[in-house]
Every structure is written in C-alpha cells, then in structure tokens.
Design a protein around this motif. Structure first.
Motif, PDB file in Angstrom:
ATOM      1  N   ILE A  35      60.785  66.649  12.825  1.00  0.00           N
ATOM      2  CA  ILE A  35      59.471  66.801  12.190  1.00  0.00           C
ATOM      3  C   ILE A  35      58.819  65.429  12.205  1.00  0.00           C
ATOM      4  O   ILE A  35      59.271  64.497  11.538  1.00  0.00           O
ATOM      5  N   ASN A  36      57.769  65.309  13.004  1.00  0.00           N
ATOM      6  CA  ASN A  36      57.088  64.035  13.199  1.00  0.00           C
ATOM      7  C   ASN A  36      55.709  64.076  12.556  1.00  0.00           C
ATOM      8  O   ASN A  36      55.321  65.057  11.923  1.00  0.00           O
ATOM      9  N   HIS A  37      54.968  62.989  12.744  1.00  0.00           N
ATOM     10  CA  HIS A  37      53.630  62.871  12.167  1.00  0.00           C
ATOM     11  C   HIS A  37      52.663  62.503  13.277  1.00  0.00           C
ATOM     12  O   HIS A  37      52.873  62.855  14.434  1.00  0.00           O
ATOM     13  N   ASP A  38      51.627  61.797  12.967  1.00  0.00           N
ATOM     14  CA  ASP A  38      50.538  61.435  13.867  1.00  0.00           C
ATOM     15  C   ASP A  38      51.018  60.432  14.923  1.00  0.00           C
ATOM     16  O   ASP A  38      51.440  59.321  14.594  1.00  0.00           O
ATOM     17  N   LEU A  39      50.908  60.787  16.194  1.00  0.00           N
ATOM     18  CA  LEU A  39      51.377  59.915  17.272  1.00  0.00           C
ATOM     19  C   LEU A  39      50.461  58.723  17.529  1.00  0.00           C
ATOM     20  O   LEU A  39      50.763  57.891  18.388  1.00  0.00           O
ATOM     21  N   SER A  40      49.342  58.632  16.785  1.00  0.00           N
ATOM     22  CA  SER A  40      48.540  57.405  16.886  1.00  0.00           C
ATOM     23  C   SER A  40      49.251  56.249  16.178  1.00  0.00           C
ATOM     24  O   SER A  40      48.905  55.083  16.361  1.00  0.00           O
ATOM     25  N   TYR A  41      50.261  56.585  15.351  1.00  0.00           N
ATOM     26  CA  TYR A  41      51.107  55.565  14.736  1.00  0.00           C
ATOM     27  C   TYR A  41      52.254  55.248  15.685  1.00  0.00           C
ATOM     28  O   TYR A  41      52.932  56.142  16.190  1.00  0.00           O
ATOM     29  N   LYS A  42      52.464  53.953  15.891  1.00  0.00           N
ATOM     30  CA  LYS A  42      53.514  53.543  16.816  1.00  0.00           C
ATOM     31  C   LYS A  42      54.891  53.954  16.312  1.00  0.00           C
ATOM     32  O   LYS A  42      55.768  54.335  17.105  1.00  0.00           O
ATOM     33  N   TYR A  43      55.098  53.886  14.990  1.00  0.00           N
ATOM     34  CA  TYR A  43      56.411  54.265  14.463  1.00  0.00           C
ATOM     35  C   TYR A  43      56.739  55.717  14.800  1.00  0.00           C
ATOM     36  O   TYR A  43      57.891  56.052  15.082  1.00  0.00           O
ATOM     37  N   ALA A  44      55.714  56.588  14.794  1.00  0.00           N
ATOM     38  CA  ALA A  44      55.934  57.999  15.114  1.00  0.00           C
ATOM     39  C   ALA A  44      56.359  58.161  16.570  1.00  0.00           C
ATOM     40  O   ALA A  44      57.263  58.943  16.888  1.00  0.00           O
ATOM     41  N   ARG A  45      55.724  57.407  17.456  1.00  0.00           N
ATOM     42  CA  ARG A  45      56.085  57.477  18.871  1.00  0.00           C
ATOM     43  C   ARG A  45      57.490  56.933  19.105  1.00  0.00           C
ATOM     44  O   ARG A  45      58.280  57.511  19.852  1.00  0.00           O
ATOM     45  N   LEU A  46      57.803  55.812  18.449  1.00  0.00           N
ATOM     46  CA  LEU A  46      59.113  55.194  18.645  1.00  0.00           C
ATOM     47  C   LEU A  46      60.236  56.057  18.073  1.00  0.00           C
ATOM     48  O   LEU A  46      61.304  56.177  18.676  1.00  0.00           O
ATOM     49  N   ARG A  47      59.999  56.676  16.918  1.00  0.00           N
ATOM     50  CA  ARG A  47      61.042  57.526  16.336  1.00  0.00           C
ATOM     51  C   ARG A  47      61.249  58.781  17.185  1.00  0.00           C
ATOM     52  O   ARG A  47      62.369  59.276  17.308  1.00  0.00           O
ATOM     53  N   GLN A  48      60.167  59.257  17.784  1.00  0.00           N
ATOM     54  CA  GLN A  48      60.314  60.404  18.684  1.00  0.00           C
ATOM     55  C   GLN A  48      61.064  60.007  19.946  1.00  0.00           C
ATOM     56  O   GLN A  48      61.913  60.758  20.443  1.00  0.00           O
ATOM     57  N   GLN A  49      60.768  58.817  20.470  1.00  0.00           N
ATOM     58  CA  GLN A  49      61.494  58.333  21.648  1.00  0.00           C
ATOM     59  C   GLN A  49      62.985  58.207  21.347  1.00  0.00           C
ATOM     60  O   GLN A  49      63.837  58.579  22.165  1.00  0.00           O
ATOM     61  N   GLY A  50      63.309  57.677  20.164  1.00  0.00           N
ATOM     62  CA  GLY A  50      64.705  57.547  19.777  1.00  0.00           C
ATOM     63  C   GLY A  50      65.386  58.889  19.640  1.00  0.00           C
ATOM     64  O   GLY A  50      66.557  59.051  20.040  1.00  0.00           O
TER      65      GLY A  50
END
Length: 326
Positions: A180-195
C-alpha cells in the motif's frame, strides 16, 4: 529580568550571556548550558528586534511540512524544535500540503528577512520550483532529497529500508506480499516501491499487488486494503508505507472477518506511537524521526554560520521493530 541578572544567576560574565543570545560558537558548552538554564528559570525574554538590529539575524527558522497531521512529520518537527531551542532559535511552522501557492505565501518571509533559514519536507517533485523561490537562503530538506546538488538534506535509505521489511515478511513464509503506497510524486514513495519490487524479485516471488492510498490517513489505508481484498487472489501479507496506512489496512482486514497476522500479516513504516496502539501491535520500520529533525537544524544552522560551506547529504539508519502483526 536584565542580561546582567542572567549573568549573575548563571555565574558567568555579561559578555558570555550576550554571546549565547547571539548564538556565538565561541561559548563553552558548559557555560552555554548555565546561561540557557538561567534563562529558562527566570523566564527571560530577550528583545528580538534589538538582537536583529545588532546581528542582522532573527534567530527564527521557517519549517515547511507537507502534512503536519502525519505523525512522522510531527515527530521530525519536535526534533527540529528541541535542537532549535537549545541553540536560542525559534521556529515558524507552515503546513504547505506540498502546494506551491501555499509555499509561495510562506516564503515571502524570506524576502522580508523574517527568518534566517528554512527546513522543508515537501515532495521531491516540488524542489526545483522551491529552489527558485528560496534562492540563496540557507536551506535543508528532510526526507525528500536529490542524490546530488547544492541542498543539504537528511533522511534514510528508503529503498534499503523497504527491502528489509519485505525480506522479513518473505522469510516468515509469506508468498503474496502486497504494497500500500502513496503519491509517487514523493521520492520516498518511489524508492519504497522500488525496494518492494526488488525484494520480491530476490525471493523469486512473482505475485505482486500495489494499492495507492489517496492520502496518508487511516481511512485511505482502509480503503486501499478493501480494494486489495476485493481481488480474486488476496495477499497473505501487506506492507504499507506508513504506520497510519497500515493501521487502516488492519481495520479493513479485521472488518472482513480475517485475522492479523494468521491470515494476513501487516507491516508499516515510520515507527510512530500508533504502531504500539493498534491490536495486534504493528511491525514497523522505525525512522529516527527526532534525530532527522535535530540534524536538519544542525545543518541549517551550519549553513547560516558558514554560507559557503558545501552541501551535506546525511543518511541515517532505520530500525525494524518486530511485533505481533507480522
């Protein structure tokens, strides 16, 4: 109370008190602590306008957060404020919502010389525009940051942290791990999804499902989990990118008649108090939130005192806290 009385109370010279009030680095730590304790005990209020006229400084820091209702943001702000007060500074808090117009309004304080520096927690995608507004003001970015550049920043390695959580769930025998992620305009969201995706690949787990919460709230986390439960195949574990989203996910799972962790394990991120308040207690990746705030203030003050100092990129270590939810 006068500065002379503060000096007598602290057992130091008037000059030492003056240097503490003006945030001089030449004061010994022991003497600085004596003066600060005397100021606190006497409820002394220095004349900020007079100080500004003498030093061309306000001893004020603008802190812009994307969402003050987010427990993680609130904890970072507490760390900033604690360190600021120790050093004779105060903060002005702006809840920007990562909205440029709201940010623009608050940043007018910079042109009016009302603050000495700025700490932001806005979305990574907003940083280029913010840089045009902030210009040469001492600036530190929390949590969201560029991999290189002229902006000092402090945060954690989001990709590695999320890999640790997903790896833990996989090692516990979970084979259908959802995110369960959030807004991909946030870098942390993109990085946690990549991980998340990288760790699934390392464990040869081909099943994946990602739900996107509309905001970092309990209700949004609950709704994202309801959507995941409506699929033909449901997860046996869920990793949410914040404790608040994870709490909402747990509520949705339990409302559906399923059990946590027997049917679906749940893990969150941030390490807020909320993780200990839910039932069962939440497994989470704890960020050193207060330390992030303290270091952000340290970096911005360093930039105030040494405008030509090179930007620093400080990456702190998170900690996986294992509890009954996973």
């Amino acid at each position: 109370m006068s500065i002379q009385k503060i000096a007598r109370l602290a057992g130091v010279s008037v000059a030492t008190v003056s240097r503490v009030l003006n945030n001089s680095d030449t004061v010994k730590d022991a003497n600085r602590e004596k003066v600060l304790q005397a100021i606190k005990a006497s409820n002394y209020q220095p004349n900020l306008l007079a100080r500004q006229l003498r030093t061309a400084r306000t001893s004020m820091i603008l802190v812009m957060v994307s969402d003050i209702s987010n427990p993680f943001c609130a904890e970072v702000v507490k760390g900033i404020e604690e360190e600021a007060e120790k050093n004779g500074y105060r903060i002005l808090l702006c809840n920007s919502g990562s909205d440029i117009e709201r940010s623009r309004s608050s940043l007018q304080l910079l042109s009016g010389k009302m603050v000495d520096g700025i700490i932001t927690m806005d979305a990574f995608s907003k940083l280029p525009e913010l840089s045009h507004l902030i210009v040469n003001t001492p600036w530190v970015q929390c949590a969201e940051y560029a991999d290189a550049g002229e902006i000092s920043c402090v945060g954690i390695n989001d990709s590695e942290a999320s890999q640790e959580i997903v790896g833990y769930l996989a090692d516990k025998g979970r084979r259908r791990i959802a995110l369960i992620n959030h807004d991909l305009s946030y870098k942390y969201a993109r990085l946690r999804q990549q991980g998340y995706l990288r760790q699934l690949d390392e464990h040869n787990l081909t099943w994946q499902a990602i739900g996107y919460a509309s905001e970092l709230s309990f209700s949004a986390g609950k709704q994202a989990m309801i959507s995941l439960l409506a699929a033909e195949t449901i997860p046996d574990a869920v990793f949410a990118v914040s404790d608040t989203l994870a709490a909402g996910a747990m509520a949705a799972i339990q409302a559906s008649g399923l059990r946590v962790p027997e049917d679906i394990a749940v893990a969150g991120f941030d390490g807020t108090e909320l993780a200990e308040m839910v039932t069962p207690p939440l497994t989470t990746l704890a960020q050193p939130s207060r330390d992030i705030g303290r270091n952000a203030f340290r970096l911005v003050r360093q930039k105030i005192d040494q405008p030509d100092a090179a930007a620093e990129r400080l990456i702190l270590q998170g900690r996986l806290i294992k509890r009954a939810s996973a």
